[in-house]
Design an enzyme around this catalytic site. Sequence first.
Site, mmCIF file in Angstrom:
data_model
loop_
_atom_site.group_PDB
_atom_site.id
_atom_site.type_symbol
_atom_site.label_atom_id
_atom_site.label_comp_id
_atom_site.label_asym_id
_atom_site.label_seq_id
_atom_site.Cartn_x
_atom_site.Cartn_y
_atom_site.Cartn_z
ATOM 1 N N HIS A 162 42.448 -11.710 64.452
ATOM 2 C CA HIS A 162 41.132 -11.288 63.845
ATOM 3 C C HIS A 162 40.196 -11.497 65.023
ATOM 4 O O HIS A 162 38.915 -11.710 64.760
ATOM 5 C CB HIS A 162 41.005 -12.530 62.960
ATOM 6 C CG HIS A 162 41.989 -12.541 61.722
ATOM 7 N ND1 HIS A 162 43.113 -13.543 61.817
ATOM 8 C CD2 HIS A 162 42.368 -11.703 60.764
ATOM 9 C CE1 HIS A 162 43.788 -13.369 60.864
ATOM 10 N NE2 HIS A 162 43.531 -12.296 60.155
ATOM 11 N N HIS B 60 43.611 -4.621 59.250
ATOM 12 C CA HIS B 60 45.022 -4.596 60.357
ATOM 13 C C HIS B 60 45.891 -3.169 60.043
ATOM 14 O O HIS B 60 46.951 -3.115 60.367
ATOM 15 C CB HIS B 60 45.879 -5.831 59.863
ATOM 16 C CG HIS B 60 45.190 -7.133 59.952
ATOM 17 N ND1 HIS B 60 44.529 -7.556 61.113
ATOM 18 C CD2 HIS B 60 44.765 -7.921 59.090
ATOM 19 C CE1 HIS B 60 43.880 -8.706 61.024
ATOM 20 N NE2 HIS B 60 44.080 -9.056 59.794
#
Lengths: 218, 696
Positions: free
Chosen positions: B583, B421
């Site tokens: 995700h 991330h």
Amino acid sequence: MSGSAARRLIATFARISDAIDAAAEHLSELDGAIGDADHGISMALGFEAVAVALGQPRAELATPAGVLNAAAGAFLNAVGASTGPLYATGFRRAGERLGAVEVLDAATVAAMLQAFAAGVRERGKGQRGDKTMLDVWIPAAEAAAQAAAAGRGGADFWTAVTVAAEQGAAATASMVATRGRAARLGERSLGHVDPGAASAVIIIAAMADALDDLPNAA
Amino acid sequence: MSGRASPSPRSTGVRRVAGDDAQSGSPLRFGGDPHVWACWLYYQDGLTQGEIAEAMGISRATVNAYLSEAREKGIVNISLDPSRLASLTIAEDLRRHFGLDECLVVPSEETRPLIDRLAMAGALALRTILKSGDTLGVVWGRTVMAIAERLDLPSLHDMTVVQATGATPATFPYTPTLCALAFARALSARCVNISAPAIVGSPDLARILMEERLVAGEFAALEAANRIVFGISSLRPNSTIHASGFFEEVSLQHYLAQGAVGVLAGRFIDRQGALVEGPLDARTIGIPLDKLAAIRTRIAVAGGFDKVPALLALLRGGYANVLITDAATGRGILNADGGVVPRPRTAAPARAASGSPASVRTHVKKFLNRPADAVDEMLEGALQAHGRHLVALAGQRRVFVARHGPRPGKVGLVVGGGAGHEPCFLGYVGRGLADAVVVGNVFSSPPPDPIADGARAVSGGAGVLFVYGNYAGDVMNFEMAAELVEADGIKVRTVLTTDDIASSAREDRDGRRGVAGNVLVFKIAGAACDLGLSLETCEAMARKANRRTFTMGVALEPCSLPQSRRPNFELGAEEMEVGIGIHGEPGVARAPVAPADAIVDRIMDAIFAEMNPAPGDRVAVLVNSFGATPMMELYILYRRVAQRLAARGLVIAANWIGPYCTSLDMAGASISILHLDEELWTLLKHPCDAAALSVV
């Protein structure tokens, strides 16, 4: 194959690691349908770490409790994620149950599976029908207990356990996920086998291979 | 219904109506409901009313009546939305797959309660099925009662309605007795109630009651039933069977352990439809399953995807030969049973039209050495790049501490989560922001030990605050870490971020995911900690920031994991995923790619619906790239966000545009709005200095 319970567990973990490694890509594909596609990678990583940890000659590995605790620690520290705490807790509970037994027979393996399932259930606050690995571990543990009580060992015992496991995994396809990332999918999780349930079947099949000469409790 | 269909792509896969089934005169099958049949011929096939009359073997006046009735009832939507028409194909697939006589599938839509729509379909079906002189068995339940409420067939004669199970003292409005009475009223029928409780105290009592002449006579009437209508209850915790208290004295766990997945006419069945035996069976007064299965027309009405396992059991057990459900559930049943799943009606995307084998790629290109080393090498690089802000914690490879953050007497702020991330989460470690970050594998929570070590390292005696996204893995690992740290006497408080409004209904705010809005919550929590506020206050501020932060994202292309270098989900050439997780986990809906403004509008409408701002309110805006979307497109999105906020009279007090919380190489973006108040505004503008965020 024979040997002490601890040695046999170490060999079993090696077998599991190989089986999971071979299935890693397939598991990640299953996960891609309803999750983030990393389940195979996580499981392979975790069991590889377990195999490495159990490959060291260490005193604590002389008892089943020692082996299962070492597996728990290695798995957890390699994986984290959600499988880490679940499997680690399962292994620890299984280790507590077995303690220092000397011989693995059908009854001890059944007890180990039940303790494992209870640990996973407790940590994940889940139950049967949630579309998780528990849909495999709970029926497999129950089938193991029944088979052991009926005096079955070896291939008979494992047939009962693996059939229950496979049926449990297949049943997850008709369930709506209520836990984990797939839970936010609602109906879109329908029709997909839960990847955690699928990997549980692979683990159980590997256990069956490694412990195929399991004596009954008589 | 809006007149004739606009030119809609007419797929060759659509089943034509003028086949054998249509000729067989079956009342319900695709096309079989005369309303659907007539509408299809008229609106889709473009037949005239005269031609339809000929095809259906009815008069033109009747065709006309069907068309207008269909419009009034709204049960068949003839606007030819492909997804709605799919429901007809689903009905046919279900019918074939399970060998049903009839199947009616109502299109899925979200505006009206499913139970009403199923009930309307059930009433419609009964209208074509019931004949004068029939004896109809009635099982109790919410859906069954709803059908009765919509049924009105005074034209039938000599009808008998029989209650199929004993009575219950329960006070809900759909008891066995009330359901039977409602049907009797709707059919002007003689009503036979069962004069015994559904569940009695002992097997002996059940036997005695069944031998009682009155009850025996009632059961004889039930045996004469030639039709029966029933629903099915799932065994999920929110199901009727739990809510009704019908079986309150019995442990459902007993039945669950035996593999029960549903309750049909008071009997538990397993996934193959076999009776699950338990303590209640011998004490239950109601139609036995074998008797039920012997009735000629057995109409099951049920929908909702939580009922899929139960419905599958019912169908596999052969208990129904007429099924009425909704499209989403029907699709779920077929999926779950590996049945024929109708293809989406949109033209299949042309697959790799270029075709030459050399151009077919199996892997995404990435800058990598050994994929397994990606996370650690990334962290080495980040540490070297951001040495001004970060130091590695001794003995831990994946825990970084702020160089100028932790101080005695200050609450330590720990953030973390999976890698992938970037710049989240390590970019938000620094003075005035987080004091430590713990990094896991790609998209996976870090394990408890490093989290605990990070917390110990930044504990200044005033406690430690954990802020992280609401994911099962993170929750378990951080909770285990909190236990470890608290055993050392360090106080820990946790705030889970739940800003993704697409991930769960408003009533389930606590179940939502934490996504890019994380960054705004970190900012507020970091400022509160930096100001030396108490642990309780820092926690309260973080909670408030989370409560007032709303995020929604859209993915245009999937991301690919370094280990597999393959797209981790499939997205069609013309599709986007709305409400995507960070995700790459699927979002709430898949939709055709829309213009940027339309996408922003969809997101902003959803956000406004939740935040209820007043004109003049201040907001902070974060337009976030998921990794592969360039600044050009983010500015295009921001332009429209600003327009929409201005139109509401809202003031943008701060904005951030760029990659702040990414998902590897996913193309896509999210919009986060933090609805400020005075307190939050003070904290938001408090200075901070970190690799990815600074406020001066």
